[in-house]
Design a protein around this motif. Structure first.
Motif, PDB file in Angstrom:
ATOM      1  N   SER A 214       7.237  -3.993  -0.248  1.00 23.37           N
ATOM      2  CA  SER A 214       8.003  -3.314   0.608  1.00 23.37           C
ATOM      3  C   SER A 214       8.078  -1.771   0.265  1.00 23.37           C
ATOM      4  CB  SER A 214       9.608  -3.497   0.872  1.00 23.37           C
ATOM      5  OG  SER A 214      10.302  -3.347  -0.385  1.00 23.37           O
ATOM      6  N   SER A 215       8.520  -0.904   1.189  1.00 20.75           N
ATOM      7  CA  SER A 215       8.624   0.558   0.986  1.00 20.75           C
ATOM      8  C   SER A 215       9.835   1.053   1.904  1.00 20.75           C
ATOM      9  CB  SER A 215       7.185   1.393   1.202  1.00 20.75           C
ATOM     10  OG  SER A 215       7.315   1.947   2.453  1.00 20.75           O
ATOM     11  N   LEU A 216      10.169   2.398   1.402  1.00 21.85           N
ATOM     12  CA  LEU A 216      11.430   2.629   2.252  1.00 21.85           C
ATOM     13  C   LEU A 216      11.037   3.283   3.616  1.00 21.85           C
ATOM     14  CD1 LEU A 216      13.218   5.056  -0.343  1.00 21.85           C
ATOM     15  CD2 LEU A 216      13.745   2.911   0.374  1.00 21.85           C
TER      16      LEU A 216
ATOM     17  N   GLU B 238      -2.718   9.736  -0.122  1.00 24.26           N
ATOM     18  CA  GLU B 238      -1.328   9.999  -1.181  1.00 24.26           C
ATOM     19  C   GLU B 238      -0.237   9.203  -0.304  1.00 24.26           C
ATOM     20  OE1 GLU B 238      -0.667  11.108  -3.692  1.00 24.26           O
ATOM     21  OE2 GLU B 238      -2.333  12.639  -4.266  1.00 24.26           O
TER      22      GLU B 238
ATOM     23  N   THR C 140      11.881  -4.794   7.208  1.00 25.36           N
ATOM     24  CA  THR C 140      12.496  -4.923   5.850  1.00 25.36           C
ATOM     25  C   THR C 140      13.328  -6.277   5.802  1.00 25.36           C
ATOM     26  OG1 THR C 140      12.499  -2.632   5.798  1.00 25.36           O
ATOM     27  CG2 THR C 140      14.133  -3.842   4.310  1.00 25.36           C
TER      28      THR C 140
ATOM     29  N   ALA D 157       0.534  15.543  -2.204  1.00 25.40           N
ATOM     30  CA  ALA D 157       1.225  14.640  -2.671  1.00 25.40           C
ATOM     31  C   ALA D 157       2.599  14.718  -2.117  1.00 25.40           C
ATOM     32  CB  ALA D 157       1.226  14.359  -4.118  1.00 25.40           C
ATOM     33  N   ASP D 158       2.812  16.204  -2.336  1.00 27.88           N
ATOM     34  CA  ASP D 158       4.158  16.629  -1.898  1.00 27.88           C
ATOM     35  C   ASP D 158       4.381  16.539  -0.240  1.00 27.88           C
ATOM     36  OD1 ASP D 158       5.216  16.993  -4.254  1.00 27.88           O
ATOM     37  OD2 ASP D 158       4.612  19.089  -4.286  1.00 27.88           O
TER      38      ASP D 158
ATOM     39  N   GLU E  86       6.843  10.981   4.645  1.00 19.53           N
ATOM     40  CA  GLU E  86       7.724   9.815   4.297  1.00 19.53           C
ATOM     41  C   GLU E  86       9.036   9.979   4.353  1.00 19.53           C
ATOM     42  OE1 GLU E  86       6.179   8.419   0.247  1.00 19.53           O
ATOM     43  OE2 GLU E  86       4.264   8.136   0.985  1.00 19.53           O
ATOM     44  N   GLN E  87       9.756  11.113   3.950  1.00 16.78           N
ATOM     45  CA  GLN E  87      10.972  11.118   3.855  1.00 16.78           C
ATOM     46  C   GLN E  87      11.560  11.657   5.319  1.00 16.78           C
ATOM     47  OE1 GLN E  87      12.536  13.184   0.496  1.00 16.78           O
ATOM     48  NE2 GLN E  87      11.298  11.871  -0.667  1.00 16.78           N
ATOM     49  N   VAL E  88      11.201  12.281   6.277  1.00 22.12           N
ATOM     50  CA  VAL E  88      11.631  12.425   7.588  1.00 22.12           C
ATOM     51  C   VAL E  88      11.983  11.323   8.285  1.00 22.12           C
ATOM     52  CG1 VAL E  88      10.662  14.759   7.593  1.00 22.12           C
ATOM     53  CG2 VAL E  88       9.479  13.051   8.787  1.00 22.12           C
ATOM     54  N   GLY E  89      12.676  11.423   9.431  1.00 17.11           N
ATOM     55  CA  GLY E  89      12.947  10.133  10.349  1.00 17.11           C
ATOM     56  C   GLY E  89      11.817  10.041  11.078  1.00 17.11           C
TER      57      GLY E  89
ATOM     58  N   ILE F 181      13.494  -1.224   9.854  1.00 17.50           N
ATOM     59  CA  ILE F 181      14.665  -2.059   9.563  1.00 17.50           C
ATOM     60  C   ILE F 181      14.210  -3.585   9.861  1.00 17.50           C
ATOM     61  CG2 ILE F 181      17.112  -2.810  10.302  1.00 17.50           C
ATOM     62  CD1 ILE F 181      17.230   0.273  10.930  1.00 17.50           C
ATOM     63  N   LEU F 182      13.442  -3.849  11.041  1.00 20.68           N
ATOM     64  CA  LEU F 182      12.980  -5.272  11.227  1.00 20.68           C
ATOM     65  C   LEU F 182      12.146  -5.715  10.128  1.00 20.68           C
ATOM     66  CD1 LEU F 182      14.259  -6.335  13.879  1.00 20.68           C
ATOM     67  CD2 LEU F 182      12.027  -6.405  15.085  1.00 20.68           C
TER      68      LEU F 182
ATOM     69  N   HIS G 287       1.334  20.841  -2.462  1.00 23.15           N
ATOM     70  CA  HIS G 287       0.177  19.677  -2.870  1.00 23.15           C
ATOM     71  C   HIS G 287       0.256  18.525  -2.133  1.00 23.15           C
ATOM     72  CE1 HIS G 287      -1.562  16.714  -5.528  1.00 23.15           C
ATOM     73  NE2 HIS G 287      -1.821  17.555  -6.432  1.00 23.15           N
TER      74      HIS G 287
ATOM     75  N   ASP H  70       4.916  12.975   0.890  1.00 23.29           N
ATOM     76  CA  ASP H  70       6.417  12.843   0.439  1.00 23.29           C
ATOM     77  C   ASP H  70       7.067  13.173   1.609  1.00 23.29           C
ATOM     78  OD1 ASP H  70       5.824  11.287  -1.739  1.00 23.29           O
ATOM     79  OD2 ASP H  70       6.678  12.950  -3.121  1.00 23.29           O
TER      80      ASP H  70
END
Lengths: 430, 430
Positions: free
Chosen positions: A253-255, A50, A262, A19-20, A26-29, A259-260, A17, A23
């Protein structure tokens, strides 16, 4: 998989999907992300909408104009609005230019409504019927209509001036005899919302009245769009997130922020906290000669402050939540303030006794026990009061009650806690 | 209005939505509440199911058995389940007995599923069609069916063994030609959920995939009910509330609880906090001779602790939220831990310098400035790490990551903050 095997990647992603997929991106570096996007070669519009806001800009930057245009063209108008409103000027332009002129006009009209208003949330595609129609008329109309929205749950009935007067569910249209007038099938739940109302109100109305869709009207009460529950659910979720983040002083904020970024986002409230912490320290400094003479005070001080901070946060959390669900209003504010103070009084009494005993045994001084006991009691009463009064006060002056009230409440309990404890000590122990 | 004017009260309440009447009952004081209920003379089932859980028991206690029976008879099966599951044994019995035997059997079947499972949330009334039907067959069936649910959005298509294979929106049934097979209109979004899955997962799936309804299946994949988005939205809202309350150590509470109940609910976590605060004090006690010699330490101590607590809460809030939205998973946990630690490192460096300067100027001691500076830096690194590691650790051992992790994180930052600060001070200043 990241070994450049495009065919296998495509096969894997095809089953997912949108949305997946978002995700996953978003989750990989961030290094892998560029490689992944490169390999995917362009993105579907669904995936784009998404994606997390912060990341979206980054990804759009990497797309060629044609790729972007193609991605955007399949989206519904409300999704495009959602996409464009978070983009910087130049990127927003690029997206708008990718649309054909009719779609662009619709999107630009929605963007003319204030940010976070119902007008930004609605889809323009509505299914409406005149007042005098019967079920049969509606069915024939729907069968012939070519451009129905992907998802719709009601037929909205309007008067000759396009003002909505009621709505009928598709279920009742399907099950009623053809000659039934639509009017006879109106749902009780019907209510409209003005395009300028805040989205938070919209989410509240959906949740409170268990709505599925709500017609949006302009200043003259004319129908201009409809909001469906799936969009309201997203707003409800975002409002919750905002409250939580504001209470902790984190901000937007978001994951996937760097770093800077955040560190910078969090720097501000930490600075406010530094100032308030210095204030609490200044209270201790006032009593430095007492502390200098009785080192046990320095040891026990944090207990009073910590208990106060905790009790204050308990009241605060209950208050912020109750204000978000509109359970705490002007009508019962006074009673809730009294209640929280009374709860602080009761628990303060209990913990005063407990801490008094602990202090007596630990430091072998009955008088220090008494000081601890009374200070704890006073501080829990103040904590209960501050935990409810601060968010109520913030709202009164038009500030979001969740806004870092955590920091404010603990400042009050720290200052009051230290002051009570040390002034009692200097009075009774010296 | 409370002057006993029943006619006017009825007129006023008649215009209100059941949810608003319930809010009214919740917001008046408990004395007025009894008078109001007396005057209303019995309650609609709708109002009963809108009431807050705690209050519901109280209100049901005041109703005569016949009044209760009448109130409950109009409700849909999922609302009755929702009502019964929160009641004590005797009251639950009374409600069940008020139902006729067919309805009671349905409710009892739902109650057989575990608490907070999809099975408790679903409604049993579903609209289904066999695989081989065309649009025309479905329309004829709907027109003739007598007992359709109040709200439904999809016709669920099942195979001969009652296993759902797809669903079709009412909109597409209405707009397609009669001879179109239902199969040709299947929605991409189709997915089913097992009756034993937790409700939190259900809310996540609705939110993630923008679902409107989701068929519920048993162990053999057979269709046994359907969950609609309005119920999922309520669950999402409750999950948020739970997370917020758990983080603050408040537990399951509501504004209409009595003062005594509320005080008792909050007592528990305050006790945990007392123990952890004593732990932090014990750290100070370890260094009591240092503090005894330099009173400035007692003054500055709370600043280090407060900044650490605040930074830890920031990380914690981001982590708990990201875990609730499944943005933080095993796949990126390590990277997020590194990121939070790095953010703590950066802000720690900045605030170390700032606080070092403040300490130097305030206490006129460069060495004390250095001690403050290094202690602040270390504490913010630990705060970032603890804020993310504690919720991740709680989840790993099967505890809800929100569970009063606020108290745990501030304990860590207090203990580490005091320890770093005072041990550095005893090393460098004595």
């Amino acid at each position: 998989v990241e070994a450049g095997d495009k065919v296998r990647l495509d096969a894997l992603l095809d089953d997912l999907h949108a949305a997946d997929v978002a995700d996953l991106i978003e989750q990989v570096g961030s290094g892998e992300r560029a490689a992944l996007l490169e390999l995917m070669g362009g993105l579907d519009g669904d995936i784009l909408s998404e994606l997390d806001e912060g990341l979206r800009e980054e990804v759009i930057d990497q797309l060629e104009p044609e790729e972007l245009a193609e991605a955007v063209r399949d989206l519904e108008s409300d999704d495009v609005v959602d996409l464009v409103e978070d983009l910087e000027g130049e990127q927003a332009e690029a997206v708008l230019e990718a649309l054909d002129s009719a779609d662009r006009a619709v999107v630009e009209q929605s963007l003319a409504f204030p940010e976070d208003s119902a007008g930004r949330l609605m889809q323009r595609e509505v299914v409406m019927a005149p007042e005098h129609w019967s079920v049969g008329d509606a069915i024939d109309f729907l069968r012939e209509a070519e451009d129905l929205p992907d998802q719709f749950y009601h037929v909205i009935v309007v008067d000759p001036r396009l003002r909505p007067v009621g709505y009928v569910t598709l279920g009742s249209i399907l099950s009623a005899p053809r000659e039934t007038p639509l009017k006879a099938l109106f749902e009780d739940s019907f209510r409209t919302v003005e395009a300028t109302r805040p989205q938070a109100d919209v989410a509240y109305l959906f949740n409170q009245y268990h709505l599925i869709s709500m017609p949006v009207v302009d200043d003259d009460d004319r129908l201009i769009g409809v909001i469906t529950i799936d969009d309201a659910m997203i707003v409800l979720d975002e409002e919750h997130e905002e409250d939580m983040m504001l209470m902790a002083g984190v901000g937007d904020s978001s994951l996937s922020d760097t770093i800077l970024e955040t560190a910078r986002q969090r720097f501000g409230w930490l600075f406010v906290n530094l100032l308030t912490a210095i204030l609490a320290s200044a209270v201790i400094a006032l009593f430095s000669d007492v502390v200098d003479q009785i080192v046990a005070l320095a040891i026990a001080m944090p207990i009073v402050a910590s208990m106060g901070g905790n009790a204050g946060t308990q009241s605060l959390t209950v208050a912020v939540r109750a204000m978000a669900t509109r359970d705490l209003t002007g009508a019962n504010a006074w009673r809730v303030v009294m209640r929280e103070t009374a709860v602080g009084f009761l628990n303060g009494l209990l913990y005063g006794v407990i801490l008094g005993a602990v202090g007596w045994l630990w430091f072998d001084s009955a008088m220090l026990g008494v000081v601890l006991s009374v200070a704890m009691w006073l501080n829990l009463v103040v904590a209960g009061l501050a935990g409810i009064a601060i968010p109520l006060g913030l709202e009164k002056v038009g500030i979001d009650p969740a806004l870092a009230s955590g920091t404010l409440v603990t400042t009050v309990t720290d200052v009051v806690g230290f002051f009570c404890f040390l002034s009692l000590a200097s009075w009774l122990l010296l």
